[in-house]
Structures are given as structure tokens and as C-alpha cells.
Write an enzyme that holds these catalytic residues in place. Structure first.
Site, PDB file in Angstrom:
ATOM      1  N   SER A   1     -60.878-105.401  84.716  1.00  0.00           N
ATOM      2  CA  SER A   1     -62.280-105.583  85.077  1.00  0.00           C
ATOM      3  C   SER A   1     -63.103-104.330  84.752  1.00  0.00           C
ATOM      4  O   SER A   1     -63.223-103.958  83.589  1.00  0.00           O
ATOM      5  CB  SER A   1     -62.387-105.962  86.562  1.00  0.00           C
ATOM      6  OG  SER A   1     -63.701-106.352  86.896  1.00  0.00           O
TER       7      SER A   1
ATOM      8  N   ASP B   1     -59.512-109.141  81.555  1.00  0.00           N
ATOM      9  CA  ASP B   1     -60.781-109.726  81.972  1.00  0.00           C
ATOM     10  C   ASP B   1     -61.839-108.651  82.240  1.00  0.00           C
ATOM     11  O   ASP B   1     -62.250-108.428  83.395  1.00  0.00           O
ATOM     12  CB  ASP B   1     -60.617-110.620  83.199  1.00  0.00           C
ATOM     13  CG  ASP B   1     -61.679-111.721  83.228  1.00  0.00           C
ATOM     14  OD1 ASP B   1     -62.034-112.228  82.149  1.00  0.00           O
ATOM     15  OD2 ASP B   1     -62.161-112.073  84.312  1.00  0.00           O
TER      16      ASP B   1
ATOM     17  N   HIS C   1     -60.623-114.473  87.929  1.00  0.00           N
ATOM     18  CA  HIS C   1     -60.694-113.074  87.479  1.00  0.00           C
ATOM     19  C   HIS C   1     -59.330-112.394  87.639  1.00  0.00           C
ATOM     20  O   HIS C   1     -58.846-111.723  86.718  1.00  0.00           O
ATOM     21  CB  HIS C   1     -61.761-112.367  88.317  1.00  0.00           C
ATOM     22  CG  HIS C   1     -62.277-111.087  87.731  1.00  0.00           C
ATOM     23  ND1 HIS C   1     -62.589-110.935  86.399  1.00  0.00           N
ATOM     24  CD2 HIS C   1     -62.551-109.888  88.313  1.00  0.00           C
ATOM     25  CE1 HIS C   1     -63.035-109.711  86.186  1.00  0.00           C
ATOM     26  NE2 HIS C   1     -63.019-109.054  87.334  1.00  0.00           N
TER      27      HIS C   1
END
Length: 451
Positions: free
Chosen positions: A158, A182, A252
Site C-alpha cells: 500500500s 496493491d 486490499h
């Protein structure tokens, strides 16, 4: 003390010994810290094969103080993302153990929880630049002591993906590899390359997308970008907000779980280059010729086997499908169907493969397929497991029309081709499928004229 009592106390004894030896623990915060706001503090937790479960806290200025830190070994940095609740990432122990099992490396878990734990997401984004400067200075110190930038691998989750990109840009793309799981989308979507992760940030950049419609980044960012299940709506993740917090983070977080499977060699997910997820599902992107004898790349840790050809291609966008739980990988078959109905038929096909003791199922229902007389219809089937040798096959045809007359599909030939193994295709000729009625048969090797 009885033996069983001693054994029961072993975990506690191990923890106490670990504490006595000064094991460094990942920062554990809570919601109160997030509401108050945290100031950035970057801690570097070193794990090696000699201290897998007991991290050493690295000094940012004195590398010689840590006997375990051997700069002749490759170094991997694992960098977490936004932590709105302040809790440590649930995957840190697994990724540490699995990476060290695969390779003899210096594994540094970058703990920037003080800085990532903040209800103000914009502040956490701001802190990514400062965290990157901190890591840049540390890596510069590593190079002064003989470390090679080419031997550095950064795995960013992330926001951690963009931190990796900022660090890589500071070294003008000389770092060996960046793996982005991601990458965060909010505050980075639409920004120029210098303000986010980019393929120029390392010698090789591989990216996984699992939540492009919410928390993740939609567009390609690396030399190869993998879109699991199209990059949205991961299997077994909640579909409504009534499921609580998991509705917002499940897609996610799936990126890390998929990557762990690849490190663990649980199974391999073959990914196919394609311009869109729809074309991928329609079986329009099954050619792997551009990758030579190696075939289409496999997602995850071992994708570097395709590094040379991927660098020549510059940017490759790929798709693959997964199960909802580990093992996540699916088994892919190309299915070619030719009918001899006079009229066009539209519908869906469910296929079951029967092995000696296993059964695998694939339902091709993302869109209704068009079947036309004497014209081959190509389908792409994703089975939940690999059963090995196929003994029998079951087919079911359906139209989804509850109130209309039942149709029949007269199949002249159906051919199943395994997409991962070099083996002869399986065929069956002259089958009558009544709508919603399963038909089971033994396939035979396809005749040479049908290849």
C-alpha cells in the site's frame, strides 16, 4: 516438574529468553494514538536465519554494532502501509519466516507505525516522503560498508509501495527490485511519476493490484503489473458495508496473502498478458509466445525468471484468477466447443473434472457464450484445483432463462487444453446436453487432425 509441565512452559520460557536477549518488537499502538496523531519514527527490525523470530533493532548510524547484519548477503526491506488502528500488520510473522526459508538474506521489517497510525490519512501520506528519506540515508550507509544496490529488494504494501518508489528514485533506479503489493491509490492517482511509484524506480518493478476500485492504484506502475481477479472484488471478501471493517480492507489485504502463497511455493498462478479483464475471461489472451519456452509469467516471488524478456517489453499488464482461500492458485484450461444446432444458442457452461480421488469445478458465467453451428467457440475455464490425470468430465449447459422453453445443445466436439502443462488435449465427440442436466463422459486424446 513433570515432562508435560515443562513442555507446556516452553513457549513462555522462549518468550522470556527472547526478552532477556533484547528482541525488538514491532510497535503496537491503538486507536487513541491514531486520534491523537503520531510523529514519524522509523525503526528497522533485522531478521536473519539465525534470529528468525527474534528481531534485532538496527542502528541508523552504526552498522558494525550488529554482528548478524552481513552485507555480503542480499537485503530485503518489507514496508507496511497505512495503519489507522495502530495495530501491527497481521502478516509480518508469516512473511518473515517464509522469506528467510526461501533465501539466506538480511530481512529488515521497516516499522514506521509511528507515522502510519493516524486517522488523518493525508498526514500518513506526508510521512511517506520522510520515511523514504530515512531509508535512503540508511541504504547510503550500507553502500559505504560494501553493500550492492543491485542486491536490495524492497517489498512495499500500500503506502509502503510508494515509499519503496521514493527510495528507489533517490538512487536513480539502481536498486535491484521493488515489489509493490496493491499500491495505495488515494492521493497518488493522477500524480506524475516522481510523486509515486514508477517502473524507473528500480532495475525491476513488479506490481500486484487487488483493490483498484477503492484503496488501490488502478493504472500499471511497473515492468509487469498483475491484476488478480481483475484487480477488484476478491473471492470470499465481503460485498456489503454491513460486514464491518473487513468490507473496506479485505480486497486490499488480499495482496499480501496472495504474495505469501507465492513465496511459500504453495502453488503457482499463471498470468496472461491482456488489455482488459473481459478479454482475459473471454479467452482472447491465451498466447504466451512472446515469453518463449518459459511460457506466460507466474505471479509473485519467482517472476524474476521472466525479468529479461519483461524488461525488453518495458510494460506488461497481466491477469489471473484465484480461489477465495489458500491455496489461491487456480488451474486453467482452454475449452473449445463446436455445435451442430441449426439455430444459434446462448448460454453458460459448467465443467467438472474428475480424477482418482479429486474433483475440480469451473463455471464459465461471466457472460453468455454464443454457440454457432460448425464454428468453434473458445471458452476459458478456471478450475479451483489441479487434479492431475483427468478420468472423467461432466458438462452442464444453462441459459439462465427460468420461464422460457428448455433448450438442447448438440455438441459436435469439445476440446480441453491444459494451459500450464505440455500434454495432449482431451476431446469428446457427439454429445447432447439438455439444459441444466449434467452429462458425464470419459474423454479421449484428441485426434491429430483436431489440433
Amino acid at each position: 516438574m513433570f515432562l508435560w509441565q515443562y513442555l507446556a512452559l516452553l513457549p513462555l520460557i522462549t518468550v522470556d529468553l527472547c526478552k532477556a536477549q533484547g528482541c525488538a518488537e514491532f510497535t503496537d499502538l491503538n486507536l487513541s494514538h491514531s486520534f491523537i496523531g503520531t510523529s514519524l519514527d522509523v525503526r528497522l527490525l533485522l531478521h536473519t536465519r539465525k534470529n528468525v523470530s527474534c528481531a534485532s533493532l538496527l542502528s541508523h548510524t552504526n552498522l558494525t554494532a550488529h554482528a548478524q547484519f552481513n552485507l555480503s548477503r542480499p537485503t530485503t526491506f518489507v514496508i507496511h502501509g497505512y495503519r489507522p488502528t495502530g495495530s501491527p500488520p497481521m502478516w509480518r510473522k508469516n512473511i518473515t519466516e517464509l522469506l528467510l526459508e526461501r533465501d539466506d538474506i538480511n530481512l529488515i521489517v521497516v516499522d514506521w507505525n509511528h507515522g502510519a497510525a493516524n486517522v488523518n490519512y493525508f498526514k500518513a501520506v506526508e510521512n511517506t516522503h520522510r520515511a523514504a528519506e530515512n531509508l535512503t540515508a540508511f541504504i547510503q550507509l550500507m553502500t559505504k560498508h560494501g553493500a550492492s544496490l543491485s542486491s536490495i529488494h524492497m517489498i512495499g504494501v500500500s503506502l509502503g509501495a510508494h515509499i519503496s518508489g521514493f527510495v528507489g528514485a533517490n538512487f536513480i533506479g539502481s536498486i535491484g527490485r521493488i515489489t509493490a503489493l496493491d499500491p495505495a491509490g488515494p492521493q497518488f492517482t493522477g500524480t506524475p511519476p516522481e510523486q509515486r511509484l514508477d517502473s524507473s524506480d528500480a532495475q525491476f518493478v513488479d506490481v500486484l493490484h487487488t483493490d483498484i476500485d477503492a484503496l488501490g492504484f488502478r493504472e500499471p506502475l511497473g515492468h509487469i503489473d498483475f491484476y488478480a481477479n481483475g484487480g477488484t472484488d476478491q473471492p470470499n471478501c465481503p460485498k456489503t458495508v454491513f460486514s464491518g471493517g473487513s468490507y473496506f480492507k479485505c480486497d486490499h489485504q488480499r495482496s499480501v496473502l496472495l504474495y505469501l502463497d507465492s513465496v511459500n511455493r504453495t502453488c503457482a498462478s499463471r498470468a496472461f498478458p491482456c488489455s482488459s479483464y473481459k478479454d482475459f475471461l473471454d479467452g482472447k489472451c491465451l498466447s504466451c509466445e512472446r515469453f518463449g519456452d518459459a511460457g506466460c509469467p507466474v505471479f509473485g516471488y519467482d517472476v524474476t525468471k521472466w525479468k529479461d524478456v519483461l524488461l525488453k517489453l518495458r510494460q506488461t499488464k497481466t491477469y489471473f484468477t484465484t480461489n477465495g482461500v489458500s491455496p489461491f492458485c487456480m488451474t486453467n484450461y482452454r475449452v473449445d466447443v463446436m455445435i451442430w444446432n441449426e439455430d444459434v444458442r446462448w448460454g453458460y457452461i459448467t465443467i467438472k473434472l474428475h480424477g482418482t480421488r479429486k474433483e475440480a469445478v469451473a463455471t464459465i458465467n461471466h457472460t453468455a457464450a454464443k454457440f454457432t453451428k460448425f464454428k468453434e467457440t473458445r471458452l476459458f475455464a478456471h478450475f479451483d484445483k489441479d487434479i492431475g490425470l483427468v478420468k472423467k468430465v461432466s458438462l452442464t449447459f444453462s441459459t439462465g432463462n427460468v420461464f422460457k422453453p428448455k433448450y438442447k445443445l448438440r455438441i459436435l466436439r469439445v476440446r480441453l487444453t491444459h494451459m500450464e502443462r505440455e500434454e495432449r488435449s482431451l476431446c469428446r465427440y457427439d454429445i447432447l446436453l439438455k439444459e441444466s442436466k449434467e452429462v458425464t463422459f470419459r474423454p479421449v486424446p484428441c485426434e491429430e487432425s483436431n489440433f
